[in-house]
Structures are given as structure tokens and as C-alpha cells.
Design an enzyme around this catalytic site. Structure first.
Site, mmCIF file in Angstrom:
data_model
loop_
_atom_site.group_PDB
_atom_site.id
_atom_site.type_symbol
_atom_site.label_atom_id
_atom_site.label_comp_id
_atom_site.label_asym_id
_atom_site.label_seq_id
_atom_site.Cartn_x
_atom_site.Cartn_y
_atom_site.Cartn_z
ATOM 1 C CB ALA B 238 -0.924 0.002 1.219
ATOM 2 N N GLY C 109 -5.713 -5.066 -1.475
ATOM 3 C CA GLY C 109 -4.672 -4.815 -0.474
ATOM 4 C C GLY C 109 -5.150 -3.826 0.555
ATOM 5 C CB CYS C 110 -3.478 -2.365 3.398
ATOM 6 S SG CYS C 110 -3.174 -4.044 3.907
ATOM 7 C CB VAL C 111 -5.253 0.520 -1.294
ATOM 8 C CG1 VAL C 111 -3.754 0.320 -1.324
ATOM 9 C CG2 VAL C 111 -5.949 -0.547 -2.086
#
Lengths: 240, 496, 111
Positions: B238, C109-111
Site C-alpha cells: 500500500a 490490499g490495504c488501500v
């Protein structure tokens, strides 16, 4: 009375066997079940000595409960008083199991009696909170009320025996010592004692199959019993 | 924005009334058969799924002491009931940790305990059924594995362990989370959660270099696959994609540059995160984690440093030594956290800092759950709380703390951790963020806080998403190394 | 599998409306998706979409948001070359809404 006495003797031995073997079985299962990963709740101690220091206040003072809010303060009070009273009562009762009675057991007689009187009140707190708080009412199961009522029953029959429906202490002691020394003696001629005694047997049998195993679990729950040392020690288990 | 009501910010976290089923409708997407097979799970539920389910549960009970002991010993004292952010945000009783666990405990009793086998319903034992499985699906994906309940439990019972086991059991019968498994698959095949191939990575990193140069006049490099570098940085992907994540990436690069440390990123190990952990699957966790150590070995680095990511840090700090160790080939035999590393540099005087660069900010710091309760930093227990704060204080003049009942080991989860960070469940994410939002709002009103500092990629993404629901600008979300980046005086090489 | 109909052709999309096969994309589809959201696609919207597709063809992934905003800055100036402006164009989020219109898969993902 001797025949009936034998039935109770048999029941007592059976209950004791279930309790001891059941408890040991659980202890072994917990011991043998691996913990593949290092999962202490942090911040946690880095050494096993530290783990002992972490567990002692948990066991003696229910430390984590004290982190909570008002509801947990009430729970802490009821729970802690109950456990301490229970311990004192058990210590007091050792006089029926020993001959000659050791001095330390005698020194617990008076405080044990007080504990016996407070005991049902502490349990009352524990049971009342289960139906007066909507969250507690939601999560409580039959088993939770059952075990509280069972122990209250043991406490109340004990008080009745002590103050209202006294039975011959000589007979009680002879009966219990008989059990302990494997030379069975007759059951005392007292309905109240019989009820008190049977309730204790139920508790013994119930113990290893129930949530009461928290008594051992508190020592082995990996979140508390593991040291936070993955940097120093490579944590390994057979299957992983 | 959506068809639910964002909780009001009243300035206090109050325990809600029980509202059965309040979040029963919030479900993650189920992975399609093709995806399931790609990650080695059955494509979908088979006709004998119940037998498979029970068999797998038996296996888990034999493999995990945590699950076995926790299922046995809970006394339902209720201490955890109001500790979960999802319960506080929804009022759904199934989000009370003990009642969430009850979904598994009831099945456990039925098939694995004497009482349950003998007395059935009276012993609160239930057969597994389609309906019960659906509840599992809903509520074991409304747990962010944050471990807050465990802190307050008299026995340390950790719902995260139960949730991971539940997800593992569901995966094993062909019922997996699309969001989580897509990420697992990309991390294992491409090397990162986003699915950026080496070319995309290289061009992105080059872009970041240009950004730094544009802003500072100094080209702090983001070295790629450099053999023999001292440091391999494994950070969440990210950081290569989203805002504010990227600003922390700039921060790391600038720190390394200024301290004169040779470091590298790896196109093979381009992910610090590890979603194998979220689904409770040991092998996937190991496979994903292995890339980092393979890269470290191949590049012959001396140490591995983890970027700002909570669960990545847990996987690296607490698990990687078990999974893929020992790391004797490294000079520093265990991974380090970037915060430990940077603070050490600052203490050595290796970095020149201008605190006033952050004067527009009044900073508060949110402890991320996996750093706070599942790992540590430094040498003494609790250093995971002091190190990031020391860092912030080293680069900012105005730092304020939120309510101590909601920081440190008692911190609230952001509401998006543990594999919950996906859009189809945005309602639970917004509601689960409520407790933290209350506290942030409070400190905004009382102390004028306007920078919400984080060291977790999930926290950053989650808060960027939910701040606007609560009427707060998403720009207030940022990383600790973003603040460091702001304050770092470039060029003037002093110190090492 | 949910689908999207356009000019007599059927397109497979996922649960959230992202095109399953990005190569099937055409400009008309973006229009259909925008219309469903009640969004009018301006030239600036199209710039974003075109840039996303170009980038995706090259790298098989959507670009970092910052790369996108920089691209906008080149054409429209600094005051529009930022995330805020992107959110004005695509209120549901540039990565998630713009990628969908452009036929790209959703970033994970971590988005």
C-alpha cells in the site's frame, strides 16, 4: 444403615475418580495440544520468570478484570469474594479429612465459618448480575445458572447443617475419614448432610467437563502463559 | 454515501442497547470457485460439507492449544462484552466477543464434549447447519482479530484465535473470503497484495524518487534489488500505491539517505503484509513470509526492517522466526521495526530535524492493534508504545494523547483490520470505527488535534475511508514517517 | 455472474460491477457505468480513464494515485493536480470508481 452407607461410599469414590481422572485428562490434553505460534498478548514478559509474575496477580487478584468498567468491578468483587470464601471453606473442611487435625486447619475454623456465611451472598451477586444486565442475560446459558445454583445449594445446606439441622460431628468425621482411609463407615443419619454431600459429589463430577476447568486453563492459556521472546527463542512445535 | 446511518459523534463511547441482528446483513463476498482452487482450497461447498467441517474442526482443536483451551474455559463472565468496537458501533450481540465465540463453542459442544453429546440443547450444543454456517460467515468476518477482548479477559481468551480458526474451517469446506484470498493469491504469485509486477514497482519507486527530489532538491534513492545492501526494507505494498501511505515511504527513503545507510527494496519481497495470518492458515502465512527471507538471503543483506504496517509487524516480529527461521545468515538475527531503527538514528544524532516543519499540526497517535497487543519493539515490554511517541515528539512540537482508556494496550481497532478492509462491508467498518472516532473528535475539540498519526497501512486506508463519513477531512490521516519526512533536513550531511 | 448490457452485447462484471475482462472494455461502457451512478463524464474524467488504461496496458496494474494526480497537474495545473480534485471527479474514490469505469480490476490490499 451400613448398606446405604456403602452406596454413598461407592458414589463418593466414583465421583472422586471422575474428578481426578477427568481433571488429569484435561490437563494432559491441554499439555499435549501444541501452540504452533508465539501469541502472548503484549506487552508481555520476555522470560518465563516474568510469565510467573504475570500469572500470579491474575490468579490471586483477577488483575485483568480490574481493567474493566463498573460492571467488571461488581463482577470482580463478587467473583473474588466467592473464590476466597470457597478456599477458606475448603480449608476449614479439612478438619473432617484429617486425624489428628493439623494446627493450620484449626486456625481456619473461625474464619472458615464467616466465609461460609458470606459465600452465598457473593454467589447471589454473581447470579443477579446475570439477569439484570442485558448483555449478561444474552450470553448466559443454563450451565451458568446451574453451576451457580449448585454451589449456592452446597453453601446453604452447609449453613443449615451448621446452625439449624445439626448432625453428629463424630459420625460425619467417622464417615469422611472412613472414605479417606478406605475403611468405609456408615453414612450419618441426617437428610441435610446427605443432600449437602451429594451436591458436592455432583460438583466434583461436573467439574472436569465444564467451564470450571478455567481453574487450570488460567495457567496454560498461551496468550498469558507464553513469554514474548520471539527474538531470543525460535518457538517450535512438532506439527508446524 | 450508503444506506446506513453513520453513528453520531457525541464525545463519549457509550455501551449500546442489545439489538439482535443489527449487523447480520453485512457480509463479505464469497470467493469464486476458480479463486478458491488457485489458493488450494475446495472450490465450493460439497454435499458432505458438514462432515468436512467437523473433521477440520477436530484437526484445529488438536493443532491449536489456544482454540482448545479457550473453547473449554470461558466462564461467560461478560467482561469482554462491551470491549469490542464492532459491538460498540452496532449493538449487535453477536459482536460481543463471548457471543461471537459462542457460534463456535455451540458446535464444539455438540461434537466434541461429553455434555453436549449427552444433553444437546440443554447444554447449549447445536448441530452445524446452513443457517449456523451463514452466521459464522457473517460474524467471523466482523472480527478484526484486534485482541482487545483478550486484554480484559480474566484468562486472556483471545477471540482472534477463534476467528482465525473459524475462517480456516470455512476455507477448508470451500467457503472463502474473496477479498482475503485474492490478496493471498497475489502475494504468493506476484509478490505483493496489490499485484504490482516488477516493472510497475520499479516505475513507481522511480516516481517516488522524483517526488522527493522535486520537494527537497535531493535525490534520495529507492534502491531496487541491490545485492549486498545492508538493509532490506519490507513494507506494505500500500506504501507504493495509496495516500497517505506513500508519504511514509518517502520518509523511509529520506531517513536511509540522510543516515547514509545502504538499503534496498526487493521486487520479489515487495510486501510486508501477510493475509495468510488473517485467514488463520499456517501454510499460506509461511509461504507469504518466506519471500522476505528468500530475498534477504539472495540479496545478502545484513538486516531486515519492516515498514509501517501493524499485522505485518506481528507476522515478522512474532511469527517469522518460527515460520522461516532461524536467520543466522543475517547480522541482525531478527527483523527490526522502522520506528526502532529511525529512533536509534535520531538518538545517535544521525539525522538533522526541524520540528517547526510540522508546526501546522497538532498530532495525536493511534496505537495499532497488532503493534500494541500482538508484538513489541525495543527491549522492554511496552516499548511499542513509547518508541513511536518518542519519534513523534522528536519531530513535532505539538503532540497530544487521546483518552488512556483507548490507547496503549487498550487501544481501539480502526475497524478495518484482520481482513475486514473491503468495500462491501463498509457499514461495519464505519460503525466499528466509531469508538476511535469519538476519541479523536474529543481531542480535536479540546486540543485542536488535526493530524492522526499511524504506523499501519490498514489503519491508514481505513481511516482515510471513514473520516469523511464522520465529517472529518481524510487529509488528517498520516504516517509517523510522514511527520519525520516533513521535519528531516535534507542535504546537510552531519553525523554518521 | 452479474452482467452489464451495452449495445446488444453482454459483459461479465463482478459483484461490484468491475469488468471481468479488461480487454473487452470500450468507451461506451464507461458511459453506461457513469450514467448508473448519475455522473456526467467530462473531458477531465476521460483524461483519467485514458491515463488509467494506458498505464494498465503497460504495467497490468492501476497507477499509484499520486502518479495520476501528477498527470492531471500537467494538463490542468497544480490546483487540479491533487487528490481532492480527483475525488471531485470521482466521489466514490479514484481507485475504485475511476478504475471501474476504465474497465480495470479493483485494486486490492490495504488501500
Amino acid at each position: 444403615m451400613n448398606g446405604l452407607g456403602n452406596v454413598f461410599n461407592l458414589l463418593a469414590y466414583a465421583a472422586a475418580a471422575v474428578f481426578i481422572l477427568g481433571f488429569l485428562y484435561k490437563v494432559i490434553v491441554y499439555f499435549k495440544t501444541p501452540s504452533p505460534l508465539n501469541i502472548p498478548t503484549t506487552p508481555g514478559p520476555k522470560t518465563s520468570g516474568g510469565v510467573v509474575m504475570r500469572l500470579i496477580p491474575e490468579i490471586l487478584f483477577f488483575r485483568s478484570l480490574l481493567k474493566g468498567g463498573a460492571a467488571e468491578k461488581i463482577l470482580w468483587f463478587g467473583g473474588w469474594v466467592f473464590h476466597v470464601c470457597f478456599l477458606l471453606i475448603v480449608l476449614r473442611h479439612l478438619r473432617y479429612f484429617t486425624y489428628p487435625v493439623p494446627g493450620f486447619v484449626m486456625s481456619f475454623q473461625q474464619i472458615g465459618i464467616w466465609a461460609g456465611l458470606i459465600f452465598p451472598l457473593a454467589l447471589l451477586i454473581l447470579i443477579v448480575r446475570r439477569f439484570t444486565n442485558d448483555r449478561l442475560a444474552t450470553i448466559s446459558l443454563f450451565a451458568d445458572y446451574f453451576v451457580l445454583l449448585l454451589i449456592i445449594g452446597i453453601g446453604l445446606t452447609g449453613i443449615l447443617l451448621k446452625y439449624f439441622m445439626r448432625t453428629s460431628l463424630v459420625e460425619v468425621k467417622a464417615f469422611i475419614l472412613g472414605l479417606v482411609t478406605f475403611s468405609p463407615a456408615p453414612m450419618p443419619d441426617s437428610t441435610m448432610f446427605t443432600i449437602h454431600f451429594l451436591l458436592v459429589l455432583v460438583l466434583l463430577v461436573y467439574f472436569p467437563f465444564s467451564k470450571l476447568m478455567h481453574a487450570w486453563g488460567v495457567l496454560v492459556a498461551p496468550t498469558r502463559a507464553q513469554a514474548d521472546n520471539p527474538r531470543e527463542v525460535r518457538h517450535m512445535t512438532p506439527w508446524a | 454515501m450508503a444506506d446506513f446511518k453513520t453513528p453520531e459523534l457525541t464525545g463519549a463511547v457509550t455501551t449500546p442497547k442489545i439489538t439482535p441482528g443489527a449487523s447480520r446483513h453485512i457480509k463479505q463476498f464469497i470467493a469464486k470457485p476458480e479463486l478458491m482452487e488457485k489458493v488450494g482450497f475446495p472450490p465450493q461447498k460439497a454435499s458432505d460439507w458438514k462432515e468436512q467441517f467437523i473433521r477440520k474442526m477436530g484437526e484445529v482443536l488438536k493443532k491449536y492449544k489456544s482454540v482448545k483451551v479457550f473453547l473449554d474455559i470461558c466462564v461467560r463472565c461478560g467482561a469482554c462484552t462491551d470491549k469490542c468496537h464492532y459491538y460498540l458501533g452496532t449493538g449487535d450481540p453477536r459482536n460481543m466477543p463471548v457471543y461471537r465465540q459462542e457460534l463456535m463453542r455451540t458446535v464444539y459442544r455438540k461434537y466434541f464434549t461429553t455434555g453436549g453429546k449427552l444433553f444437546g440443547g440443554l447444554a447449549a450444543a447445536r448441530e452445524i447447519s446452513d443457517e449456523l454456517l451463514d452466521e459464522w460467515w457473517v460474524y467471523f468476518y466482523q472480527c478484526s482479530e484486534c485482541r482487545r477482548c483478550s486484554v480484559y479477559c480474566p484468562y486472556g481468551i483471545d477471540t482472534a484465535e477463534i476467528t482465525m480458526a473459524a475462517r480456516e474451517i470455512m476455507d477448508s469446506i470451500g467457503m472463502g473470503s474473496k477479498y482475503n484470498l485474492e490478496i493471498v493469491h497475489k502475494a504468493e504469485t506476484i509478490g505483493n497484495n496489490l499485484g504490482m509486477n516488477p516493472d510497475a514497482l520499479k516505475s513507481t519507486w522511480e516516481f517516488v524518487e522524483e517526488e522527493i527530489e522535486e520537494k527537497t532538491g535531493v535525490r534520495a534513492k529507492l534502491p531496487v534489488d541491490v545485492e549486498g545492501a545492508d538493509v532490506l526494507l519490507a513494507t506494505p505494498s500500500a506504501d507504493f500505491f495509496a495516500e497517505p501511505h506513500i508519504y511514509s515511504l518517502e520518509g523511509y527513503a529520506k531517513v536511509f539517505h540522510q543516515a547514509g545507510i545502504s538499503w534496498t527494496l526487493s521486487t520479489h519481497a515487495s510486501e510486508g503484509g501477510n493475509f495468510g495470518m488473517f485467514i488463520g492458515n499456517y501454510n499460506h502465512m509461511k509461504t507469504i513470509n518466506k519471500r522476505i527471507w528468500d530475498a534477504a538471503r539472495d540479496l545478502k543483506v545484513k538486516r531486515v526492517i519492516a515498514g509501517e504496517c501493524g499485522h505485518a509487524w506481528r507476522a515478522m516480529y512474532a511469527f517469522s522466526n518460527t515460520l522461516n527461521g532461524p536467520f543466522d545468515f543475517l547480522q541482525h538475527k531478527s527483523p527490526q521495526h522502522i520506528c526502532e531503527f529511525t529512533l536509534d538514528l535520531i538518538k545517535k544524532g544521525a539525522l538533522k530535524l526541524d520540528k517547526s516543519a510540522n508546526d501546522e499540526f497538532t498530532v495525536t497517535y493511534h496505537d495499532s492493534c497488532n503493534v500494541a497487543r500482538a508484538s513489541s519493539m525495543g527491549n522492554t515490554p511496552g516499548d511499542q508504545f513509547t518508541i513511536p511517541r518518542e519519534l513523534i515528539n522528536a519531530v513535532c512540537n505539538k503532540f497530544v494523547e487521546m483518552d488512556p482508556n483507548t490507547t496503549g494496550e487498550r487501544t481501539f481497532c480502526c475497524g478495518g483490520g484482520g481482513g475486514v478492509l473491503t468495500d462491501e462491508v463498509v457499514e461495519i467498518r464505519v460503525k466499528g470505527a466509531m469508538p476511535r472516532m469519538q476519541e479523536y473528535k474529543k481531542i480535536k475539540d479540546s486540543h485542536g488535534a488535526n493530524f492522526f498519526a499511524l504506523i499501519c497501512a490498514i489503519c491508514k486506508a481505513q481511516f482515510t475511508k471513514v473520516f469523511p463519513y464522520y465529517g472529518i477531512e481524510m487529509e488528517e490521516v498520516g504516517g509517523v514517517h510522514q511527520l519525520i519526512s516533513n521535519a528531516l533536513v535534507m542535504g546537510a550531511k552531519e553525523g554518521v | 455472474m452479474p452482467t452489464l448490457e451495452f449495445e446488444g452485447k453482454t459483459y461479465e462484471v463482478d459483484e461490484e460491477g468491475y469488468l471481468m475482462d479488461w480487454s473487452q472494455w470500450n468507451e461506451g461502457l464507461a458511459g453506461v457505468m457513469a450514467k448508473e451512478d448519475g455522473l456526467e463524464l467530462t473531458e477531465a474524467h476521460w483524461d483519467v480513464i485514458r491515463f488509467l488504461r494506458e498505464y494498465f496496458e503497460k504495467y497490468q496494474i492501476a497507477p499509484m494515485i499520486k502518479i495520476l494526480t501528477k498527470e492531471l497537474a500537467k494538463k490542468y495545473g497544480k490546483e487540479k493536480g491533487n487528490t481532492k480534485y480527483l475525488y471531485e471527479l470521482y466521489p466514490a474514490g479514484p481507485a475504485k470508481q475511476a478504475c471501474r469505469y476504465a474497465g480495470l480490476p479493483k485494486p486490492t490490499g490495504c488501500v
